[in-house]
Motif scaffolding. Structure first.
Motif, PDB file in Angstrom:
ATOM      1  N   UNK A   1       0.840  -1.188   0.000  1.00  0.00           N
ATOM      2  CA  UNK A   1       0.000   0.000   0.000  1.00  0.00           C
ATOM      3  C   UNK A   1       0.875   1.237   0.000  1.00  0.00           C
ATOM      4  N   UNK A   2       0.257   2.362  -0.298  1.00  0.00           N
ATOM      5  CA  UNK A   2       0.976   3.623  -0.224  1.00  0.00           C
ATOM      6  C   UNK A   2       1.413   3.855   1.222  1.00  0.00           C
ATOM      7  N   UNK A   3       2.499   4.607   1.423  1.00  0.00           N
ATOM      8  CA  UNK A   3       2.994   4.826   2.791  1.00  0.00           C
ATOM      9  C   UNK A   3       2.131   5.802   3.575  1.00  0.00           C
ATOM     10  N   UNK A   4       2.296   5.748   4.881  1.00  0.00           N
ATOM     11  CA  UNK A   4       1.721   6.749   5.775  1.00  0.00           C
ATOM     12  C   UNK A   4       2.775   7.825   6.008  1.00  0.00           C
ATOM     13  N   UNK A   5       2.396   9.077   5.860  1.00  0.00           N
ATOM     14  CA  UNK A   5       3.318  10.188   6.082  1.00  0.00           C
ATOM     15  C   UNK A   5       3.140  10.720   7.500  1.00  0.00           C
ATOM     16  N   UNK A   6       4.223  10.735   8.264  1.00  0.00           N
ATOM     17  CA  UNK A   6       4.214  11.296   9.617  1.00  0.00           C
ATOM     18  C   UNK A   6       4.835  12.685   9.564  1.00  0.00           C
ATOM     19  N   UNK A   7       4.101  13.693  10.028  1.00  0.00           N
ATOM     20  CA  UNK A   7       4.578  15.075  10.003  1.00  0.00           C
ATOM     21  C   UNK A   7       4.658  15.596  11.438  1.00  0.00           C
ATOM     22  N   UNK A   8       5.871  15.783  11.941  1.00  0.00           N
ATOM     23  CA  UNK A   8       6.079  16.234  13.314  1.00  0.00           C
ATOM     24  C   UNK A   8       7.494  16.783  13.409  1.00  0.00           C
ATOM     25  N   UNK A   9       7.684  17.886  14.136  1.00  0.00           N
ATOM     26  CA  UNK A   9       9.030  18.452  14.242  1.00  0.00           C
ATOM     27  C   UNK A   9       9.786  17.931  15.463  1.00  0.00           C
ATOM     28  N   UNK A  10       9.233  16.933  16.140  1.00  0.00           N
ATOM     29  CA  UNK A  10       9.913  16.302  17.270  1.00  0.00           C
ATOM     30  C   UNK A  10      10.354  14.898  16.871  1.00  0.00           C
ATOM     31  N   UNK A  11      11.671  14.699  16.755  1.00  0.00           N
ATOM     32  CA  UNK A  11      12.204  13.410  16.307  1.00  0.00           C
ATOM     33  C   UNK A  11      11.773  12.236  17.184  1.00  0.00           C
ATOM     34  N   UNK A  12      11.761  12.368  18.526  1.00  0.00           N
ATOM     35  CA  UNK A  12      11.333  11.232  19.351  1.00  0.00           C
ATOM     36  C   UNK A  12       9.905  10.771  19.031  1.00  0.00           C
ATOM     37  N   UNK A  13       8.996  11.722  18.758  1.00  0.00           N
ATOM     38  CA  UNK A  13       7.627  11.351  18.438  1.00  0.00           C
ATOM     39  C   UNK A  13       7.564  10.647  17.087  1.00  0.00           C
ATOM     40  N   UNK A  14       8.320  11.144  16.115  1.00  0.00           N
ATOM     41  CA  UNK A  14       8.361  10.492  14.814  1.00  0.00           C
ATOM     42  C   UNK A  14       8.885   9.068  14.941  1.00  0.00           C
ATOM     43  N   UNK A  15       9.932   8.896  15.740  1.00  0.00           N
ATOM     44  CA  UNK A  15      10.513   7.557  15.933  1.00  0.00           C
ATOM     45  C   UNK A  15       9.504   6.614  16.573  1.00  0.00           C
ATOM     46  N   UNK A  16       8.751   7.105  17.550  1.00  0.00           N
ATOM     47  CA  UNK A  16       7.761   6.268  18.218  1.00  0.00           C
ATOM     48  C   UNK A  16       6.639   5.876  17.258  1.00  0.00           C
ATOM     49  N   UNK A  17       6.113   6.865  16.528  1.00  0.00           N
ATOM     50  CA  UNK A  17       5.045   6.587  15.571  1.00  0.00           C
ATOM     51  C   UNK A  17       5.521   5.623  14.483  1.00  0.00           C
ATOM     52  N   UNK A  18       6.722   5.841  13.987  1.00  0.00           N
ATOM     53  CA  UNK A  18       7.275   4.968  12.949  1.00  0.00           C
ATOM     54  C   UNK A  18       7.390   3.536  13.449  1.00  0.00           C
ATOM     55  N   UNK A  19       7.839   3.386  14.684  1.00  0.00           N
ATOM     56  CA  UNK A  19       7.981   2.050  15.262  1.00  0.00           C
ATOM     57  C   UNK A  19       6.629   1.348  15.316  1.00  0.00           C
ATOM     58  N   UNK A  20       5.611   2.035  15.841  1.00  0.00           N
ATOM     59  CA  UNK A  20       4.281   1.440  15.949  1.00  0.00           C
ATOM     60  C   UNK A  20       3.741   1.037  14.572  1.00  0.00           C
ATOM     61  N   UNK A  21       3.889   1.947  13.607  1.00  0.00           N
ATOM     62  CA  UNK A  21       3.308   1.701  12.289  1.00  0.00           C
ATOM     63  C   UNK A  21       4.036   0.586  11.544  1.00  0.00           C
ATOM     64  N   UNK A  22       5.347   0.576  11.633  1.00  0.00           N
ATOM     65  CA  UNK A  22       6.112  -0.477  10.951  1.00  0.00           C
ATOM     66  C   UNK A  22       5.829  -1.838  11.570  1.00  0.00           C
ATOM     67  N   UNK A  23       5.667  -1.878  12.891  1.00  0.00           N
ATOM     68  CA  UNK A  23       5.319  -3.137  13.555  1.00  0.00           C
ATOM     69  C   UNK A  23       3.959  -3.649  13.077  1.00  0.00           C
ATOM     70  N   UNK A  24       3.084  -2.709  12.695  1.00  0.00           N
ATOM     71  CA  UNK A  24       1.755  -3.094  12.205  1.00  0.00           C
ATOM     72  C   UNK A  24       1.753  -3.396  10.710  1.00  0.00           C
ATOM     73  N   UNK A  25       2.906  -3.268  10.062  1.00  0.00           N
ATOM     74  CA  UNK A  25       3.016  -3.630   8.655  1.00  0.00           C
ATOM     75  C   UNK A  25       2.873  -2.495   7.672  1.00  0.00           C
TER      76      UNK A  25
END
Length: 235
Positions: free
Chosen positions: A4-28
């Motif tokens: 599927x097309x990717x999900x775009x995460x837009x946030x200027x805080x790197x820790x939040x982006x890393x957390x969201x990326x981890x959750x989303x990648x774990x979900x496939x």
């Protein structure tokens, strides 16, 4: 999982982006990351995304402003993300065109559940039937995908231009006053004036003319009243 097309995460805080990326990648999910609102506007305009997770509080440009600008050219699903739990913020974001709203801190399960709901709704909306297709000569308007093709060439319309064209195509021959168009397309609480309608009609006519459909004739001015879609281009 199907590609599927990717999900775009837009946030200027790197820790939040890393957390969201981890959750989303774990979900496939495939994930793309963006640290600024201005960059997000360009990325969304030039790429296809399954969904956008957009933080409200960013240093260069707030999420509300990003959402407002993106809705001028894209219907990509947007989930707003914020540390503030104010009802007015949620209502404002939804009225700007956001599809959902998540308040920090959040649980992984809540985030993924909200994403699945928005993605499922978008997939259902994209199921096309004959009722979703409007044609006029070699022009084809798809109400679901919000695309217009003329002789199989896609016409690049803004969301408001698309909505105006759809309104006219669904009511061929009916005369719409400027008040009518403002009410149908912008809503009763719009604070602008008639020139907004005239400008969008002018741009729509020019784009139709650029692909061989005489814009001035098919979207006809009825002097002193408004506009109508005119099927007889000889008039």
């Amino acid at each position: 999982m199907m590609k599927r097309s990717p999900i775009l995460i837009v946030d200027d805080e790197s820790p939040m982006i890393e957390l969201l990326s981890l959750y989303l990648k774990q979900a496939g999910y495939e994930v793309k990351e963006c640290l600024s609102g201005k960059e997000a506007i360009s990325l969304i305009k030039n790429n296809d995304y399954l969904l956008v997770i957009l933080d409200i509080m960013m240093s260069d440009m707030g999420g509300f402003e990003v959402c407002r600008i993106v809705r001028e050219y894209s219907n990509v699903p947007i989930i707003m993300l914020t540390a503030r739990n104010q009802l007015n913020d949620k209502v404002f974001g939804l009225r700007l065109g956001a599809d959902d709203y998540i308040t920090k801190p959040f649980e992984k399960e809540e985030l993924l559940a909200r994403i699945e709901v928005v993605v499922r709704r978008e997939m259902q909306n994209n199921l096309v039937t004959d009722k979703d297709i409007i044609t006029f000569e070699n022009l084809v308007l798809n109400k679901v995908s919000h695309q217009v093709f003329v002789s199989e060439v896609e016409l690049d319309l803004t969301p408001k231009e698309f909505a105006i064209l759809q309104l006219f195509l669904m009511n061929k021959g009916r005369v719409f006053s400027r008040d009518d168009v403002l009410s149908f397309i912008w809503g009763h609480d719009f604070l602008g004036d008639y020139r907004t309608v005239d400008t969008h009609i002018k741009n729509l006519r020019e784009k139709l003319s650029s692909v061989g459909i005489p814009g001035q004739k098919v979207i006809k001015t009825v002097w002193g009243v408004g506009y109508k879609f005119n099927e007889d281009k000889t008039q």
